[in-house]
Design a protein around this motif. Structure first.
Motif, PDB file in Angstrom:
ATOM      1  N   ILE A   1      -5.977 -11.870  -1.430  1.00  0.00           N
ATOM      2  CA  ILE A   1      -4.671 -11.247  -1.635  1.00  0.00           C
ATOM      3  C   ILE A   1      -3.844 -11.316  -0.350  1.00  0.00           C
ATOM      4  CG2 ILE A   1      -3.504  -9.038  -2.072  1.00  0.00           C
ATOM      5  CD1 ILE A   1      -5.737  -8.364  -4.041  1.00  0.00           C
ATOM      6  N   THR A   2      -4.512 -11.141   0.798  1.00  0.00           N
ATOM      7  CA  THR A   2      -3.820 -11.292   2.089  1.00  0.00           C
ATOM      8  C   THR A   2      -3.240 -12.700   2.219  1.00  0.00           C
ATOM      9  OG1 THR A   2      -5.308  -9.690   3.140  1.00  0.00           O
ATOM     10  CG2 THR A   2      -4.115 -11.183   4.597  1.00  0.00           C
ATOM     11  N   LEU A   3      -4.003 -13.685   1.762  1.00  0.00           N
ATOM     12  CA  LEU A   3      -3.547 -15.075   1.844  1.00  0.00           C
ATOM     13  C   LEU A   3      -2.410 -15.372   0.867  1.00  0.00           C
ATOM     14  CD1 LEU A   3      -7.026 -16.794   2.233  1.00  0.00           C
ATOM     15  CD2 LEU A   3      -5.164 -16.861   3.896  1.00  0.00           C
ATOM     16  N   ILE A   4      -2.280 -14.550  -0.180  1.00  0.00           N
ATOM     17  CA  ILE A   4      -1.131 -14.678  -1.085  1.00  0.00           C
ATOM     18  C   ILE A   4       0.087 -13.996  -0.467  1.00  0.00           C
ATOM     19  CG2 ILE A   4      -0.193 -14.000  -3.341  1.00  0.00           C
ATOM     20  CD1 ILE A   4      -3.102 -14.139  -4.409  1.00  0.00           C
ATOM     21  N   LEU A   5      -0.116 -12.755  -0.002  1.00  0.00           N
ATOM     22  CA  LEU A   5       1.008 -11.955   0.483  1.00  0.00           C
ATOM     23  C   LEU A   5       1.578 -12.451   1.810  1.00  0.00           C
ATOM     24  CD1 LEU A   5      -0.187  -8.356  -0.437  1.00  0.00           C
ATOM     25  CD2 LEU A   5       1.782  -9.558  -1.370  1.00  0.00           C
TER      26      LEU A   5
ATOM     27  N   ASN B   1       3.010  -7.820  -7.777  1.00  0.00           N
ATOM     28  CA  ASN B   1       1.800  -7.985  -8.601  1.00  0.00           C
ATOM     29  C   ASN B   1       0.560  -8.232  -7.752  1.00  0.00           C
ATOM     30  OD1 ASN B   1       2.217  -8.030 -11.738  1.00  0.00           O
ATOM     31  ND2 ASN B   1       4.073  -8.893 -10.847  1.00  0.00           N
ATOM     32  N   ALA B   2       0.748  -8.876  -6.607  1.00  0.00           N
ATOM     33  CA  ALA B   2      -0.380  -9.039  -5.683  1.00  0.00           C
ATOM     34  C   ALA B   2      -0.812  -7.683  -5.141  1.00  0.00           C
ATOM     35  CB  ALA B   2       0.003  -9.976  -4.536  1.00  0.00           C
ATOM     36  N   MET B   3       0.168  -6.828  -4.818  1.00  0.00           N
ATOM     37  CA  MET B   3      -0.148  -5.483  -4.364  1.00  0.00           C
ATOM     38  C   MET B   3      -0.822  -4.678  -5.472  1.00  0.00           C
ATOM     39  SD  MET B   3       0.585  -5.283  -1.222  1.00  0.00           S
ATOM     40  CE  MET B   3       0.355  -3.522  -1.015  1.00  0.00           C
TER      41      MET B   3
ATOM     42  N   SER C   1      -4.324  -5.572  -5.487  1.00  0.00           N
ATOM     43  CA  SER C   1      -4.982  -4.895  -4.365  1.00  0.00           C
ATOM     44  C   SER C   1      -5.351  -3.469  -4.743  1.00  0.00           C
ATOM     45  CB  SER C   1      -4.055  -4.909  -3.143  1.00  0.00           C
ATOM     46  OG  SER C   1      -4.616  -4.186  -2.079  1.00  0.00           O
ATOM     47  N   ARG C   2      -4.426  -2.766  -5.422  1.00  0.00           N
ATOM     48  CA  ARG C   2      -4.704  -1.385  -5.833  1.00  0.00           C
ATOM     49  C   ARG C   2      -5.839  -1.328  -6.861  1.00  0.00           C
ATOM     50  NH1 ARG C   2       0.969  -0.804  -5.183  1.00  0.00           N
ATOM     51  NH2 ARG C   2       1.337  -1.448  -7.316  1.00  0.00           N
ATOM     52  N   ILE C   3      -5.857  -2.282  -7.815  1.00  0.00           N
ATOM     53  CA  ILE C   3      -6.932  -2.322  -8.818  1.00  0.00           C
ATOM     54  C   ILE C   3      -8.277  -2.543  -8.133  1.00  0.00           C
ATOM     55  CG2 ILE C   3      -7.887  -3.656 -10.749  1.00  0.00           C
ATOM     56  CD1 ILE C   3      -4.982  -4.140 -11.665  1.00  0.00           C
ATOM     57  N   ALA C   4      -8.281  -3.419  -7.128  1.00  0.00           N
ATOM     58  CA  ALA C   4      -9.532  -3.682  -6.390  1.00  0.00           C
ATOM     59  C   ALA C   4     -10.030  -2.415  -5.714  1.00  0.00           C
ATOM     60  CB  ALA C   4      -9.304  -4.786  -5.354  1.00  0.00           C
ATOM     61  N   ARG C   5      -9.103  -1.657  -5.124  1.00  0.00           N
ATOM     62  CA  ARG C   5      -9.499  -0.410  -4.467  1.00  0.00           C
ATOM     63  C   ARG C   5     -10.003   0.600  -5.498  1.00  0.00           C
ATOM     64  NH1 ARG C   5      -8.135  -1.376   0.577  1.00  0.00           N
ATOM     65  NH2 ARG C   5      -6.130  -2.309   1.117  1.00  0.00           N
TER      66      ARG C   5
ATOM     67  N   ASN D   1      -5.171  -2.777   7.928  1.00  0.00           N
ATOM     68  CA  ASN D   1      -5.757  -2.944   6.599  1.00  0.00           C
ATOM     69  C   ASN D   1      -5.279  -4.228   5.933  1.00  0.00           C
ATOM     70  OD1 ASN D   1      -7.153  -0.443   6.543  1.00  0.00           O
ATOM     71  ND2 ASN D   1      -5.237   0.607   6.122  1.00  0.00           N
ATOM     72  N   LYS D   2      -6.189  -4.871   5.195  1.00  0.00           N
ATOM     73  CA  LYS D   2      -5.809  -5.990   4.332  1.00  0.00           C
ATOM     74  C   LYS D   2      -5.412  -5.423   2.969  1.00  0.00           C
ATOM     75  CE  LYS D   2      -9.312  -9.197   6.193  1.00  0.00           C
ATOM     76  NZ  LYS D   2     -10.516  -9.943   5.821  1.00  0.00           N
ATOM     77  N   PRO D   3      -4.417  -6.017   2.322  1.00  0.00           N
ATOM     78  CA  PRO D   3      -3.540  -7.082   2.817  1.00  0.00           C
ATOM     79  C   PRO D   3      -2.523  -6.503   3.804  1.00  0.00           C
ATOM     80  CG  PRO D   3      -2.885  -6.426   0.612  1.00  0.00           C
ATOM     81  CD  PRO D   3      -4.129  -5.653   0.921  1.00  0.00           C
ATOM     82  N   PHE D   4      -2.207  -7.272   4.854  1.00  0.00           N
ATOM     83  CA  PHE D   4      -1.313  -6.776   5.898  1.00  0.00           C
ATOM     84  C   PHE D   4       0.010  -7.530   5.884  1.00  0.00           C
ATOM     85  CE2 PHE D   4      -4.318  -9.842   7.725  1.00  0.00           C
ATOM     86  CZ  PHE D   4      -3.448 -10.836   8.140  1.00  0.00           C
ATOM     87  N   ASN D   5       1.010  -6.909   6.478  1.00  0.00           N
ATOM     88  CA  ASN D   5       2.317  -7.532   6.623  1.00  0.00           C
ATOM     89  C   ASN D   5       2.314  -8.382   7.892  1.00  0.00           C
ATOM     90  OD1 ASN D   5       5.196  -7.421   7.919  1.00  0.00           O
ATOM     91  ND2 ASN D   5       5.527  -7.048   5.734  1.00  0.00           N
ATOM     92  N   THR D   6       2.701  -9.637   7.766  1.00  0.00           N
ATOM     93  CA  THR D   6       2.617 -10.561   8.910  1.00  0.00           C
ATOM     94  C   THR D   6       3.532 -10.141  10.062  1.00  0.00           C
ATOM     95  OG1 THR D   6       4.221 -11.997   7.800  1.00  0.00           O
ATOM     96  CG2 THR D   6       1.897 -12.543   7.545  1.00  0.00           C
ATOM     97  N   ASN D   7       4.724  -9.628   9.732  1.00  0.00           N
ATOM     98  CA  ASN D   7       5.643  -9.189  10.791  1.00  0.00           C
ATOM     99  C   ASN D   7       5.063  -8.017  11.566  1.00  0.00           C
ATOM    100  OD1 ASN D   7       7.665 -11.083  10.333  1.00  0.00           O
ATOM    101  ND2 ASN D   7       8.642  -9.838   8.754  1.00  0.00           N
TER     102      ASN D   7
END
Length: 525
Positions: A9-13, A41-43, A46-50, A354-360
């Motif tokens: 998901i990190t690699l998508i976001l 939807n990627a986020m 991430s929430r479903i995984a958690r 935390n993953k997924p993280f914001n690149t900026n």
């Protein structure tokens, strides 16, 4: 399981975040809107995984509370923010009523977020266009409890199904028409129960449904093992400089070591940093430790879960090695909990993302850490030039004190540190060591160690803006509450008040000196 899902998901976001920024700069609003759909939807994934991880932990009896003192109104507003756009798109009247005068609310922030998010998500899912969703959060029993009410104007739930909706993977005939896998409400009930609360549901066919949650919010309602005694109000937002202005003037002089076992994430991070820094790559903690010893990078960016040697173990080895203990480490992880963060910080890491993280956000933190390090080095370089060292023979007492302080400082973050370790390190009997320390410092060994710990804690609090709980663990206290008690005994003010007064001071160095704290050699600690 969460690690295996959050990394992709990190690699998508990551690329999506960059594309959204580019689309915004180019004024391509349609592309930006479509990219936001992918990102949202990627986020959601991430929430479903958690959620699945929480369900798994419940089955394995690993689901524990990590209760902190929080700002209820701010947390509720933040959670609701993600639903306001959905309300606008579906033309739903979304009203929020949350009392602002509830102080010192104690709850597990992560689990409360899951509870409220799942209830609101469920309400929006079954509310038609131009419908109504209402959220109300009110205090009960003289603010000893809060009651959370989430109401919708949806189709309602059949009476015979009201007792079934909290079962894992259960989906009624009506709910099968909507998206979902039947985890949310079952998990919500478990989280409410663990939170020592109750959840009820009332529904009228054709009129709508109301979920009611009641949980305690007083510190005394939770055990010592369930509480983490720092206030989220004390966590201040970092004012990051503009990314364009924070780039290093000589990027080729800075080296970053990336320690990551996932090849795609390793490549993504490399491409993110390669334009500004020299980049070294390692595939596990063992390889990362060797690369760090041989190359001495300016910063290490590391995953936690890796084969052979994980990131936590690598951090511990780095901090024990004289060649590498000064290197700042940022840990990347799928574990989204306060306890996991503290575990990482105790090993010597200075950031935890935390993953997924914001690149900026990642780039800003990397630049800020390196800029701070460069400023400190520059300061000491100037001092060495302006104050050349004059060698004077030291007395035996001075040598003894230097050795004593040096050994203690190396062990300050070790809560299991015993005085017996000093006698071994200094090759002296306990009685001799005790008398010598008392004679030269006026303090017995226990009080001398405590004083050094608390003075270092004071510096970490006001100069580096760590939270009270983080500082407690960094100077060897297992119980932040006991740390606060000792701190107040030493400096006559609580750690929170100490930080507040420092924030009003024009000169932090002079402020610390007023408490007899000399921070000129803090970087060596």
């Amino acid at each position: 399981m969460s690690h295996e899902i959050q990394t992709p998901i990190t690699l998508i976001l990551g690329p999506i975040d960059n594309m959204i920024t580019l689309a915004e700069k180019e004024g391509n609003l349609l592309l930006k809107e479509r990219l936001n759909i992918i990102s949202n939807n990627a986020m959601r994934l991430s929430r479903i995984a958690r959620e699945l991880t929480l369900v798994k932990n419940k089955k394995l009896n690993r689901l524990k509370l990590s209760v902190t003192k929080n700002n209820l109104h701010r947390d509720v507003s933040k959670i609701c923010l993600s639903f306001k756009e959905l309300a606008r798109n579906k033309e739903i009247d979304f009203s929020i009523n949350c009392s602002k005068n509830i102080d010192d609310t104690w709850y597990d922030k992560e689990k409360f977020e899951h509870i409220l998010y799942n209830l609101l998500s469920n309400a929006f899912k079954f509310t038609p266009k131009q419908g109504i969703v209402q959220l109300s959060v009110v205090p009960l029993n003289k603010k000893g409890f809060i009651k959370v009410l989430v109401s919708d104007s949806g189709q309602g739930i059949e009476e015979e199904e009201l007792n079934k909706i909290f079962k894992i993977f259960y989906r009624s005939e009506k709910s099968k028409k909507a998206s979902g896998v039947g985890i949310g409400l079952a998990l919500t009930k478990e989280l409410v129960s663990i939170h020592k609360g109750k959840i009820k549901v009332e529904s009228i066919i054709g009129e709508g449904t109301t979920f009611s949650v009641r949980i305690p919010i007083l510190e005394k309602d939770y055990t010592d093992s369930e509480r983490i005694t720092f206030s989220s109000n004390e966590i201040k937002e970092v004012n990051h400089p503009n990314l364009e202005n924070s780039k290093n003037s000589n990027p080729s002089e800075k080296t970053i070591l990336i320690v990551e076992d996932n090849f795609e994430l390793q490549s993504f991070l490399k491409n993110l940093l390669i334009d500004n820094f020299n980049v070294l790559l390692a595939e596990n903690g063992e390889e990362g430790f060797l690369f760090a010893k041989n190359n001495i990078p300016d910063l290490i960016l590391s995953d936690i879960m890796m084969p052979i040697m994980d990131g936590i173990e690598m951090c511990e080895k780095l901090k024990k090695n004289n060649q590498t203990k000064h290197i700042p480490v940022i840990l990347l992880t799928a574990k989204n909990s306060t306890k996991a963060k503290i575990e990482g910080l105790k090993t010597g890491a200075i950031e935890y993302i935390n993953k997924p993280f914001n690149t900026n956000e990642l780039l800003l933190k990397v630049n800020n850490i390196l800029a701070s390090k460069e400023n400190i080095i520059s300061k000491y370089r100037k001092e060495l030039i302006s104050k050349p060292e004059i060698k004077i023979e030291k007395s035996q007492d001075e040598v003894f004190l230097e050795n004593l302080v040096s050994v203690i400082k190396e062990k300050l973050n070790d809560s299991d540190f015993k005085v017996d370790q000093l006698t071994t390190a200094l090759n002296m009997s306990y009685s001799t060591l005790y008398r010598k320390c008392l004679s030269l410092t006026g303090l017995n060994l226990i009080d001398f160690i405590k004083t050094l710990r608390l003075k270092k804690a004071a510096i970490l609090l006001v100069k580096y803006n760590y939270t009270i709980s983080e500082v407690a663990y960094m100077v060897g206290y297992n119980d932040p509450k006991y740390f606060s008690k000792n701190f107040k005994s030493q400096f006559k003010v609580t750690p929170k008040m100490f930080k507040s007064k420092a924030a009003l001071s024009d000169n932090i160095t002079n402020y610390l000196k007023s408490y007899n704290i000399d921070n000129t050699d803090e970087i060596k600690n």
